[in-house]
Design a protein around this motif. Structure first.
Motif, PDB file in Angstrom:
ATOM      1  N   GLU A 145       0.833  -1.206   0.000  1.00 38.12           N
ATOM      2  CA  GLU A 145       0.000   0.000   0.000  1.00 38.12           C
ATOM      3  C   GLU A 145       0.868   1.256   0.000  1.00 38.12           C
ATOM      4  O   GLU A 145       0.570   2.250  -0.664  1.00 38.12           O
ATOM      5  CB  GLU A 145      -0.918  -0.043   1.229  1.00 38.12           C
ATOM      6  CG  GLU A 145      -2.062   0.957   1.197  1.00 38.12           C
ATOM      7  CD  GLU A 145      -1.713   2.268   1.863  1.00 38.12           C
ATOM      8  OE1 GLU A 145      -2.454   3.241   1.675  1.00 38.12           O
ATOM      9  OE2 GLU A 145      -0.681   2.314   2.563  1.00 38.12           O
ATOM     10  N   ALA A 146       1.993   1.209   0.736  1.00 39.05           N
ATOM     11  CA  ALA A 146       2.914   2.357   0.765  1.00 39.05           C
ATOM     12  C   ALA A 146       3.559   2.569  -0.602  1.00 39.05           C
ATOM     13  O   ALA A 146       3.707   3.708  -1.066  1.00 39.05           O
ATOM     14  CB  ALA A 146       3.973   2.125   1.838  1.00 39.05           C
ATOM     15  N   CYS A 147       3.935   1.475  -1.255  1.00 39.44           N
ATOM     16  CA  CYS A 147       4.525   1.588  -2.599  1.00 39.44           C
ATOM     17  C   CYS A 147       3.526   2.190  -3.584  1.00 39.44           C
ATOM     18  O   CYS A 147       3.897   3.012  -4.442  1.00 39.44           O
ATOM     19  CB  CYS A 147       4.980   0.215  -3.093  1.00 39.44           C
ATOM     20  SG  CYS A 147       6.395  -0.467  -2.200  1.00 39.44           S
ATOM     21  N   ALA A 148       2.271   1.788  -3.478  1.00 37.23           N
ATOM     22  CA  ALA A 148       1.250   2.342  -4.367  1.00 37.23           C
ATOM     23  C   ALA A 148       1.092   3.835  -4.128  1.00 37.23           C
ATOM     24  O   ALA A 148       0.938   4.616  -5.082  1.00 37.23           O
ATOM     25  CB  ALA A 148      -0.070   1.613  -4.140  1.00 37.23           C
ATOM     26  N   TYR A 149       1.130   4.253  -2.865  1.00 35.01           N
ATOM     27  CA  TYR A 149       1.027   5.673  -2.559  1.00 35.01           C
ATOM     28  C   TYR A 149       2.183   6.453  -3.181  1.00 35.01           C
ATOM     29  O   TYR A 149       2.013   7.572  -3.667  1.00 35.01           O
ATOM     30  CB  TYR A 149       0.993   5.884  -1.050  1.00 35.01           C
ATOM     31  CG  TYR A 149       1.004   7.337  -0.642  1.00 35.01           C
ATOM     32  CD1 TYR A 149      -0.164   8.079  -0.677  1.00 35.01           C
ATOM     33  CD2 TYR A 149       2.185   7.960  -0.230  1.00 35.01           C
ATOM     34  CE1 TYR A 149      -0.163   9.424  -0.310  1.00 35.01           C
ATOM     35  CE2 TYR A 149       2.195   9.296   0.145  1.00 35.01           C
ATOM     36  CZ  TYR A 149       1.015  10.024   0.093  1.00 35.01           C
ATOM     37  OH  TYR A 149       1.023  11.355   0.445  1.00 35.01           O
ATOM     38  N   GLU A 150       3.361   5.862  -3.183  1.00 33.54           N
ATOM     39  CA  GLU A 150       4.536   6.508  -3.755  1.00 33.54           C
ATOM     40  C   GLU A 150       4.554   6.439  -5.282  1.00 33.54           C
ATOM     41  O   GLU A 150       5.448   6.995  -5.920  1.00 33.54           O
ATOM     42  CB  GLU A 150       5.805   5.859  -3.198  1.00 33.54           C
ATOM     43  CG  GLU A 150       6.171   6.315  -1.802  1.00 33.54           C
ATOM     44  CD  GLU A 150       6.522   7.799  -1.776  1.00 33.54           C
ATOM     45  OE1 GLU A 150       7.534   8.199  -2.378  1.00 33.54           O
ATOM     46  OE2 GLU A 150       5.748   8.563  -1.168  1.00 33.54           O
ATOM     47  N   GLY A 151       3.588   5.746  -5.868  1.00 32.40           N
ATOM     48  CA  GLY A 151       3.519   5.647  -7.322  1.00 32.40           C
ATOM     49  C   GLY A 151       4.325   4.508  -7.904  1.00 32.40           C
ATOM     50  O   GLY A 151       4.411   4.368  -9.128  1.00 32.40           O
ATOM     51  N   ASP A 152       4.931   3.684  -7.055  1.00 36.06           N
ATOM     52  CA  ASP A 152       5.695   2.531  -7.536  1.00 36.06           C
ATOM     53  C   ASP A 152       4.734   1.348  -7.668  1.00 36.06           C
ATOM     54  O   ASP A 152       4.695   0.444  -6.831  1.00 36.06           O
ATOM     55  CB  ASP A 152       6.829   2.212  -6.556  1.00 36.06           C
ATOM     56  CG  ASP A 152       7.822   1.207  -7.117  1.00 36.06           C
ATOM     57  OD1 ASP A 152       7.490   0.552  -8.126  1.00 36.06           O
ATOM     58  OD2 ASP A 152       8.917   1.057  -6.537  1.00 36.06           O
ATOM     59  N   LEU A 153       3.949   1.361  -8.735  1.00 33.68           N
ATOM     60  CA  LEU A 153       2.868   0.397  -8.885  1.00 33.68           C
ATOM     61  C   LEU A 153       3.386  -1.016  -9.155  1.00 33.68           C
ATOM     62  O   LEU A 153       2.755  -1.995  -8.762  1.00 33.68           O
ATOM     63  CB  LEU A 153       1.925   0.842 -10.007  1.00 33.68           C
ATOM     64  CG  LEU A 153       1.314   2.242  -9.834  1.00 33.68           C
ATOM     65  CD1 LEU A 153       0.368   2.553 -10.984  1.00 33.68           C
ATOM     66  CD2 LEU A 153       0.577   2.345  -8.502  1.00 33.68           C
TER      67      LEU A 153
END
Length: 992
Positions: A381-389
């Protein structure tokens, strides 16, 4: 989410206690401490054999206080090591083992798990050399503790199992119970919840036998934690409260009190009661601060943050977050603290949030740590927030695969459902990430993968339950289990009968309700145990969720499947046809839409006025248009020309929305070829454009189609009709006066008189026109629960119930159809959902002509849990149920017309639609509250072969209907406002 589990730490001794911890805490803190009072009195550890006096004195100094103060630990170690040296010189293997065992416990308490394991293994070897089975048992248990401290749980499990076996061998019942307790805690840490609960129940039974009350508290707390992890909040709360009561009776400073308050705080937060959760957690925090228990303090602070967020107190949440970060933790726990702070700062300071999150991800990528599926989901979820999909989808994939391996190991469908429901967020996170990546790169297959994860997280317990219904899972039971399997349902029936008596005092009602709750839980546990030990279930291959292509193959060229997903505040719709697929992100808040649906259904169900008697500005009509614009219009524009059928897979409160009623055009006098009086105007409903049915998921729909009775060798057309059962005298007004009393009753809606249903006789008469020679009609006293449960129901193609429905929102398994019973048959007259699920059906269609039979409790991920779903699990291919309280007279007429269309060869959903359009065509019956509540769930496009009516039956029923309408209910009375309201009030088919 923190990896550590405070209950395991309390019971298994993973936390270092400071010197000012009271001695009594040794009853609960590490396993090494939780055994202290027992071990001091245990003969194995109170007899020194025959070593020299100095050896004994040194040993006694070393074990003088099992709850050793930190500043005295070194002195104790020195005394024990001196005693150990002397014992080795004398080759006293028993004393050598005892010294090593004690040293291992001290090392474990100080966090030196490797030294603890080394000492425990040597203690075990010397116990074996001394041929002392009791010493060997306790040394094996300590080896398990050391492995547990090293997070080598499988090795710990082997040692605890061996300890339990040896304890039993030497007749040490208390030791055996403790070993089973340790086995249960270790299984819980491995997320093997079925096995954990089985071991913990065994430990609890033995502790009751040996009167080990303090130890019972620790077992109860861990049982509550296991049920909480499974999403079974009701049982978790029960066990936590019992553990807290034991802790308070024993010692106000007991660490068990801390554990119970912490557990209760987490549970109340899960139950959306953050204020109460915070009260519990503050009490737990005071205890951790008083005794400087930092590891436990971190656990408590972590959950407090979530409470403050739920209460909207972000400043307090951030303050606690920094306090949490400041604690001295290992690298992975530091990463968890950084993740939490990053989430807290997202709205107020996005740049600072990014700094925290990137630091956390860097730590995770480098060290990984002892990660669980929850940890991977948090980082994803943190990676998604950072845009690292890309990295987010990778971590979500790992998380979901691990989660499903745990879920698949559960033996109970109920536990599988609640476990999935509690953790549905990981599927939602994966789907949102894939769809976000699809928006950036639309040429890929991310949207198709998103649909696959939608199916993996949707109605899985129902899918597997339906598959089981068509398998032979009979197994020879142990005689004791077989006896219990008969006794518990009988006890439940007796208690239900007592609870429905009018003259019970509130105190007595609560007493019997507690007994009922316990009997139901005992039965659930028995069923789980039977399944766990049944080889048929172990070998059974459950169906896999469908891929996009497999789901599309279910659809013909004129059918579209609309699968809705509520993820956070976002609403999505997956749209499938045979050749096309797209995903629509709907421009509406899912929370706002849920509020609209509640309001809409309430207004719709209560407005029984015909169109020419009420204003065109009825409140529900405007909401209906808005719902259509939000939910259907964006999708409909992209459907292929010629689409005629819609299969709806709802989510959340969409389960209670009759899509047929959505107004998709302005006022019109004609719709779908059904003429209406020229002077009147009415809405144009979605019903008039499409044949609509509902399904829990595409995978469930495929399973329902897989074993079709119509394709079997027997072309059966038998029908079972259960109508107007005679209720027992106890089913009268209970005399309850207020909401508190109603809550204490066995049904949420209980408390009003249950009357006979006058028009069910007409309904039965109308349906009886279609009976084959093998059909059966049960009415009055013959319409009994005993008859239904003992008959061979799998021989009926259609089963029709015209009776009362009782819905329990708190306990879905209690929802029931009211049938007849007698004191001789041992039944209570309530055919409950838990009993329905175990019936053996092979029916094309089950019709539940009663109130709210399509409703129930909505379980996240699994959907509605109620009567309709119980019949699907039992082997029905389709179920027709109602979304609200239905009118008796209108329902009787509606069902007569439905069967007329069904007998004419129309498929199930088309026959249902035709009956609705017939009512819509008649001005007096056109109000949606009459025709809209009945929906079809499951397989919808197959006809049902039932007999057509004979000439005599047609004339006989026609005369009956005409006389009934003319003599019993004069039209002038029905059309008057007073007559309509009085009629509707007295003819609802529910217990309320």
């Amino acid at each position: 989410m923190l990896k550590a589990d405070i209950g395991d730490g309390i019971i298994k001794g993973r936390h270092n206690m400071n010197s000012n911890l009271p001695r009594q805490a040794g009853l609960i803190v590490p396993l090494t401490l939780s055994l202290c009072l027992f071990l001091l009195a245990h003969p194995v550890f109170s007899q020194a054999g025959n070593p020299g006096t100095r050896t004994k004195e040194l040993f006694k100094l070393g074990e003088d206080d099992l709850a050793i103060r930190a500043d005295e630990r070194l002195a104790h170690i020195n005394h024990l090591q001196q005693s150990l040296g002397l014992a080795r010189e004398e080759k006293d293997y028993r004393l050598i083992s005892r010294c090593l065992w004690k040293l291992s416990r001290i090392y474990l308490d100080s966090g030196e798990s490797k030294k603890a394991l080394e000492g425990a293994l040597q203690a075990l070897a010397n116990a074996q050399e001394a041929h002392d089975v009791s010493l060997e048992a306790w040394a094996s248990d300590q080896v398990g503790n050391a492995y547990f401290g090293l997070e080598k749980y499988k090795e710990a499990l082997d040692s605890f199992r061996k300890a339990a076996q040896l304890m039993r061998q030497c007749g040490d019942r208390s030791g055996e119970a403790m070993a089973f307790r340790d086995v249960g805690v270790t299984y819980k840490r491995l997320s093997l919840f079925d096995e954990s609960l089985e071991s913990l129940h065994t430990a609890l039974d033995i502790f009751k036998e040996t009167n080990g009350k303090a130890e019972m508290g620790s077992v109860l707390e861990n049982m509550g934690a296991a049920y909480a992890n499974l999403g079974d909040s009701r049982r978790a709360l029960k066990y936590y409260q019992q553990a807290l009561q034991i802790a308070r009776e024993g010692d106000e400073n007991s660490v068990l009190i801390l554990g119970c308050f912490y557990r209760l705080g987490r549970l109340y937060l899960d139950l959306d009661n953050p204020a109460r959760a915070l009260d519990c957690l503050k009490q737990a925090l005071e205890f951790t601060e008083k005794y400087d228990m930092k590891p436990m303090q971190a656990e408590v602070l972590y959950v407090m943050i979530n409470c403050y967020v739920a209460l909207g107190r972000m400043d307090s949440a951030i303050r606690i977050g920094h306090q949490f970060l400041a604690l001295d933790r290992d690298r992975w726990q530091q990463a968890q603290a950084l993740l939490k702070l990053g989430k807290l700062y997202r709205d107020s300071d996005p740049s600072l949030a990014g700094i925290f999150i990137r630091k956390a991800i860097a730590i995770f990528d480098r060290y990984r740590g002892p990660s669980t599926w929850q940890d991977y989901a948090d980082v994803a979820e943190a990676c998604a927030y950072e845009g690292d999909l890309d990295r987010a989808t990778k971590y979500y994939q790992i998380s979901i695969d691990h989660f499903e391996s745990i879920r698949d190991h559960l033996g109970s469908n109920q536990q599988k459902g609640t476990f999935l429901g509690k953790h549905e967020f990981i599927y939602q996170g994966m789907i949102k990430t894939l769809l976000q990546r699809d928006e950036q790169h639309p040429q890929g297959d991310d949207a198709a993968h998103a649909f696959l994860f939608y199916e993996r997280g949707k109605a899985r317990a129902m899918l597997e339950g339906i598959a089981e219904a068509h398998q032979d899972t009979e197994s020879v039971l142990d005689p004791s289990l077989s006896l219990r399997e008969k006794q518990l349902p009988a006890a439940i029936a007796r208690l239900q009968t007592i609870l429905l008596q009018k003259d019970l005092t509130l105190e007595k009602r609560r007493e019997f309700l507690d007994q009922l709750n316990q009997a139901e839980q005992d039965l659930d546990q028995l069923i789980e145990a039977i399944r766990r030990h049944n080889p048929h279930y172990a070998a059974f291959q459950y169906p896999k969720p469908l891929s996009l292509k497999q789901a599309q193959n279910l659809l013909d060229q004129r059918t579209a499947l609309l699968a809705y997903l509520s993820a956070g505040d976002q609403l999505y719709c997956f749209v499938l046809t045979h050749d096309e697929f797209f995903v629509s992100r709907l421009a509406v808040s899912s929370r706002l839409e849920s509020e609209r649906i509640r309001n809409y259904v309430d207004l719709l169900a209560s407005d029984n006025r015909a169109p020419f008697l009420h204003s065109a500005d009825a409140g529900w009509k405007e909401i209906s248009r808005r719902l259509y614009q939000d939910l259907l219009e964006p999708v409909r524009k992209r459907l292929p020309m010629g689409t005629r059928r819609l299969i709806i897979i709802p989510d959340g409160l969409l389960h209670f929305l009759p899509f047929e009623t959505l107004i998709c055009a302005g006022e019109s006098a004609v719709g779908s070829g059904h003429a209406v009086a020229a002077s009147s105007s009415r809405p144009h409903y979605l019903l008039e454009d499409f044949v609509i049915s509902y399904a829990p998921s595409a995978s469930v729909l495929a399973e329902l189609r897989k074993v079709s009775p119509t394709q079997g060798p027997e072309k059966r057309n038998d029908l079972l009709l259960v109508s107007n059962p005679a209720p027992r005298a106890t089913l009268k007004n209970t005399g309850l006066q207020n909401a508190a009393e109603l809550t204490a009753a066995s049904y949420d809606e209980e408390g009003q008189e249950i009357n006979r249903i006058p028009f069910s006789s007409f309904e039965a008469e109308a349906i009886s026109r279609y009976l084959s020679p093998g059909s059966i009609v049960l009415t009055g006293a013959e319409a009994s629960e005993h008859r239904v449960k003992t008959d061979r129901l799998d021989r009926f193609r259609v089963i029709h119930f015209a009776t009362h429905g009782l819905i329990s929102q708190r306990i879905p398994a209690r929802s029931a159809l009211l049938l007849a019973s007698s004191s001789e048959d041992g039944e209570d007259g309530l055919l409950q959902a838990r009993e329905i699920s175990h019936l053996k059906l092979s029916s094309d269609l089950v019709v539940l002509s009663a109130c709210q039979t399509a409703r129930g409790t909505i379980l996240a991920g699994e959907g509605v849990q109620g009567l309709a779903q119980a019949f699907l699990r039992a082997g029905a291919q389709s179920v027709i149920g109602s979304l609200w309280n239905v009118n008796d007279k209108q329902t009787a007429r509606f069902m007569a017309e439905f069967y007329q269309h069904l007998a004419a060869g129309q498929p199930k959903a088309e026959a249902l639609r035709a009956a609705k359009l017939d009512m819509l065509q008649r001005g007096s019956d056109a109000a949606p509250c009459f025709w809209a509540p009945f929906i079809l769930i499951g397989e919808a496009d197959q006809p049902v072969a039932i007999n057509g009516p004979s000439l005599w039956a047609r004339s006989r029923n026609g005369l009956f209907y005409a006389l009934l309408m003319a003599l019993i209910i004069p039209p002038t009375f029905i059309l008057s406002k007073k007559g309509r309201s009085r009629f509707v009030e007295k003819t609802h088919r529910s217990g309320s």
